[in-house]
Write a protein that holds these residues in place. Structure first.
Motif, PDB file in Angstrom:
ATOM      1  N   UNK A   1      77.634 -90.804 -50.573  1.00 55.76           N
ATOM      2  CA  UNK A   1      76.310 -90.994 -51.175  1.00 55.76           C
ATOM      3  C   UNK A   1      76.281 -92.354 -51.859  1.00 55.76           C
ATOM      4  N   UNK A   2      75.343 -93.207 -51.471  1.00 53.35           N
ATOM      5  CA  UNK A   2      75.127 -94.453 -52.208  1.00 53.35           C
ATOM      6  C   UNK A   2      73.656 -94.493 -52.614  1.00 53.35           C
ATOM      7  N   UNK A   3      73.379 -95.126 -53.736  1.00 55.89           N
ATOM      8  CA  UNK A   3      72.012 -95.094 -54.262  1.00 55.89           C
ATOM      9  C   UNK A   3      71.723 -96.370 -55.037  1.00 55.89           C
ATOM     10  N   UNK A   4      70.438 -96.645 -55.240  1.00 60.73           N
ATOM     11  CA  UNK A   4      70.005 -97.769 -56.070  1.00 60.73           C
ATOM     12  C   UNK A   4      69.843 -97.283 -57.502  1.00 60.73           C
ATOM     13  N   UNK A   5      70.581 -97.911 -58.435  1.00 61.51           N
ATOM     14  CA  UNK A   5      70.330 -97.623 -59.846  1.00 61.51           C
ATOM     15  C   UNK A   5      68.876 -97.943 -60.190  1.00 61.51           C
ATOM     16  N   UNK A   6      68.370 -97.360 -61.258  1.00 61.87           N
ATOM     17  CA  UNK A   6      67.036 -97.747 -61.740  1.00 61.87           C
ATOM     18  C   UNK A   6      66.998 -99.266 -61.926  1.00 61.87           C
ATOM     19  N   UNK A   7      65.861 -99.845 -61.676  1.00 62.89           N
ATOM     20  CA  UNK A   7      65.651-101.286 -61.810  1.00 62.89           C
ATOM     21  C   UNK A   7      66.367-102.112 -60.748  1.00 62.89           C
ATOM     22  N   UNK A   8      66.798-101.475 -59.652  1.00 65.08           N
ATOM     23  CA  UNK A   8      67.362-102.235 -58.540  1.00 65.08           C
ATOM     24  C   UNK A   8      66.828-101.679 -57.218  1.00 65.08           C
ATOM     25  N   UNK A   9      66.898-102.518 -56.181  1.00 64.37           N
ATOM     26  CA  UNK A   9      66.571-102.079 -54.832  1.00 64.37           C
ATOM     27  C   UNK A   9      65.211-101.427 -54.724  1.00 64.37           C
ATOM     28  N   UNK A  10      65.188-100.251 -54.127  1.00 65.33           N
ATOM     29  CA  UNK A  10      63.943 -99.529 -53.898  1.00 65.33           C
ATOM     30  C   UNK A  10      63.665 -98.476 -54.968  1.00 65.33           C
ATOM     31  N   UNK A  11      64.550 -98.389 -55.956  1.00 64.42           N
ATOM     32  CA  UNK A  11      64.357 -97.402 -57.022  1.00 64.42           C
ATOM     33  C   UNK A  11      63.314 -97.882 -58.033  1.00 64.42           C
ATOM     34  N   UNK A  12      62.898 -96.965 -58.901  1.00 60.21           N
ATOM     35  CA  UNK A  12      61.839 -97.246 -59.853  1.00 60.21           C
ATOM     36  C   UNK A  12      62.223 -98.273 -60.900  1.00 60.21           C
ATOM     37  N   UNK A  13      61.199 -98.975 -61.403  1.00 65.85           N
ATOM     38  CA  UNK A  13      61.372 -99.969 -62.439  1.00 65.85           C
ATOM     39  C   UNK A  13      61.016 -99.354 -63.798  1.00 65.85           C
ATOM     40  N   UNK A  14      61.642 -99.889 -64.834  1.00 65.90           N
ATOM     41  CA  UNK A  14      61.435 -99.374 -66.181  1.00 65.90           C
ATOM     42  C   UNK A  14      61.017-100.518 -67.099  1.00 65.90           C
ATOM     43  N   UNK A  15      60.059-100.263 -67.953  1.00 62.81           N
ATOM     44  CA  UNK A  15      59.683-101.214 -68.998  1.00 62.81           C
ATOM     45  C   UNK A  15      60.710-101.045 -70.118  1.00 62.81           C
ATOM     46  N   UNK A  16      61.681-101.961 -70.161  1.00 67.22           N
ATOM     47  CA  UNK A  16      62.795-101.775 -71.089  1.00 67.22           C
ATOM     48  C   UNK A  16      62.350-101.809 -72.542  1.00 67.22           C
ATOM     49  N   UNK A  17      61.370-102.649 -72.860  1.00 66.02           N
ATOM     50  CA  UNK A  17      60.901-102.733 -74.240  1.00 66.02           C
ATOM     51  C   UNK A  17      60.313-101.406 -74.709  1.00 66.02           C
ATOM     52  N   UNK A  18      59.615-100.736 -73.805  1.00 69.04           N
ATOM     53  CA  UNK A  18      58.992 -99.467 -74.156  1.00 69.04           C
ATOM     54  C   UNK A  18      59.955 -98.290 -74.019  1.00 69.04           C
ATOM     55  N   UNK A  19      60.932 -98.454 -73.127  1.00 66.12           N
ATOM     56  CA  UNK A  19      61.840 -97.351 -72.839  1.00 66.12           C
ATOM     57  C   UNK A  19      63.255 -97.890 -72.629  1.00 66.12           C
ATOM     58  N   UNK A  20      63.896 -98.351 -73.700  1.00 67.90           N
ATOM     59  CA  UNK A  20      65.243 -98.911 -73.560  1.00 67.90           C
ATOM     60  C   UNK A  20      66.235 -97.852 -73.094  1.00 67.90           C
ATOM     61  N   UNK A  21      67.266 -98.287 -72.415  1.00 67.76           N
ATOM     62  CA  UNK A  21      68.275 -97.352 -71.927  1.00 67.76           C
ATOM     63  C   UNK A  21      69.660 -97.989 -72.000  1.00 67.76           C
ATOM     64  N   UNK A  22      70.683 -97.148 -71.874  1.00 62.63           N
ATOM     65  CA  UNK A  22      72.073 -97.594 -71.916  1.00 62.63           C
ATOM     66  C   UNK A  22      72.810 -97.045 -70.704  1.00 62.63           C
ATOM     67  N   UNK A  23      74.101 -97.300 -70.636  1.00 64.80           N
ATOM     68  CA  UNK A  23      74.901 -96.798 -69.524  1.00 64.80           C
ATOM     69  C   UNK A  23      74.962 -95.277 -69.508  1.00 64.80           C
ATOM     70  N   UNK A  24      74.796 -94.641 -70.672  1.00 61.97           N
ATOM     71  CA  UNK A  24      74.791 -93.179 -70.686  1.00 61.97           C
ATOM     72  C   UNK A  24      73.558 -92.645 -69.948  1.00 61.97           C
ATOM     73  N   UNK A  25      72.436 -93.343 -70.063  1.00 62.64           N
ATOM     74  CA  UNK A  25      71.241 -92.947 -69.315  1.00 62.64           C
ATOM     75  C   UNK A  25      71.449 -93.156 -67.818  1.00 62.64           C
TER      76      UNK A  25
END
Length: 289
Positions: free
Chosen positions: A54-78
């Motif tokens: 199984x290989x996948x695109x992390x959020x904010x890469x490739x074809x996966x969804x984008x996140x507004x980091x300022x509104x919804x910050x995340x870390x490696x645990x997310x």
């Protein structure tokens, strides 16, 4: 087979190779890199070795969804929770987890937060230490002057066209390539251009990953509680995550195995793929699942 999975509030692209009845192997890629950055040849070797890959695109890469980091910050645990959501979406109870670079950091977080989901852990060219915001490198290491110079160019003369962005990525790949094999400029340029064609300019979203890493916890002591059988593969000429980081990671996880690859930099070069695959398969076969 390609599919999209809703995980942790983000739509993630993933691809599976092989028989779903075989032991699953989740491949987690690094900062700003797409799931397709896992070399096809390596994926095929792992599939042929008896795994449901199984290989996948992390959020904010490739074809996966984008996140507004300022509104919804995340870390490696997310990002680790995202990865477990991929397993959930595929109906996989537990997997052999293989992470490269930042993906190895995410893999550590999966093993720490969701130990029951990790059959074995493999960290390639990764580290447990946090990033020092002053030096821009892992605590305990110094940033190589060649990377410092590349960083400075991105600030003083930032690329503004796709061709310039491709050239900047190519320049970085050359710096990180190591001496295991001659740097193949034309093949590397083609790979980078293909990534741009697939997902467009990722400069902004790559910044989100940098922010996520900087905001994440130091795992130098935490990883001592990892109980999953662990393999650490690290190039001796890695400038991004210097070899001492791989050595420290292996030393911190009880019972882990360190495999140095002479001449490998911060990359997955073609001449090293058979060795990497064989080491991973030997590692997963030790546990018999």
């Amino acid at each position: 087979m390609e599919r999209w999975i809703e995980s942790n509030g983000v739509r993630l692209w993933c691809e599976t190779l092989g028989d779903a009845a075989d032991p699953a192997m989740l491949l987690v890629m690094g900062l700003g890199a797409q799931g397709t950055s896992w070399p096809d040849d390596l994926c095929e070797m792992l599939r042929a070795g008896g795994h449901y890959v199984i290989r996948y695109d992390n959020r904010d890469t490739g074809l996966s969804g984008r996140v507004d980091y300022a509104a919804r910050p995340y870390t490696l645990t997310d990002l680790a929770d995202d990865a477990v959501g991929v397993l959930d979406g595929l109906g996989v109870d537990a997997a052999h987890v293989v992470g490269a670079s930042m993906g190895g950091m995410i893999a550590q977080e999966i093993a720490l937060q969701h130990p029951g989901r990790v059959r074995t852990l493999t960290a390639i060219m990764s580290a447990a230490a946090a990033i020092d915001p002053q030096s821009g490198t892992f605590r305990g290491s110094e940033r190589d002057p060649r990377l410092v110079a590349w960083d400075a160019r991105q600030v003083t003369d930032p690329p503004t066209t796709d061709e310039q962005r491709i050239q900047a990525r190519l320049d970085l790949a050359r710096i990180l390539s190591g001496s295991l094999s001659p740097f193949d400029e034309s093949a590397t340029r083609e790979i980078i251009a293909r990534e741009f064609l697939r997902a467009g300019d990722m400069t902004h979203t790559m910044q989100n990953h940098i922010l996520a890493v900087m905001a994440s916890r130091d795992r130098s002591e935490l990883v001592s509680s990892i109980t999953s059988p662990t393999l650490v593969i690290h190039g001796t000429e890695d400038l991004m995550a210097p070899f001492e980081q791989g050595r420290a990671l292996a030393a911190a996880i009880p019972g882990s195995v360190l495999v140095p690859i002479e001449g490998m930099g911060h990359s997955l070069p073609a001449p090293a793929l058979a060795r990497i695959a064989s080491e991973i398969l030997r590692h997963t076969n030790r546990v018999g699942v």
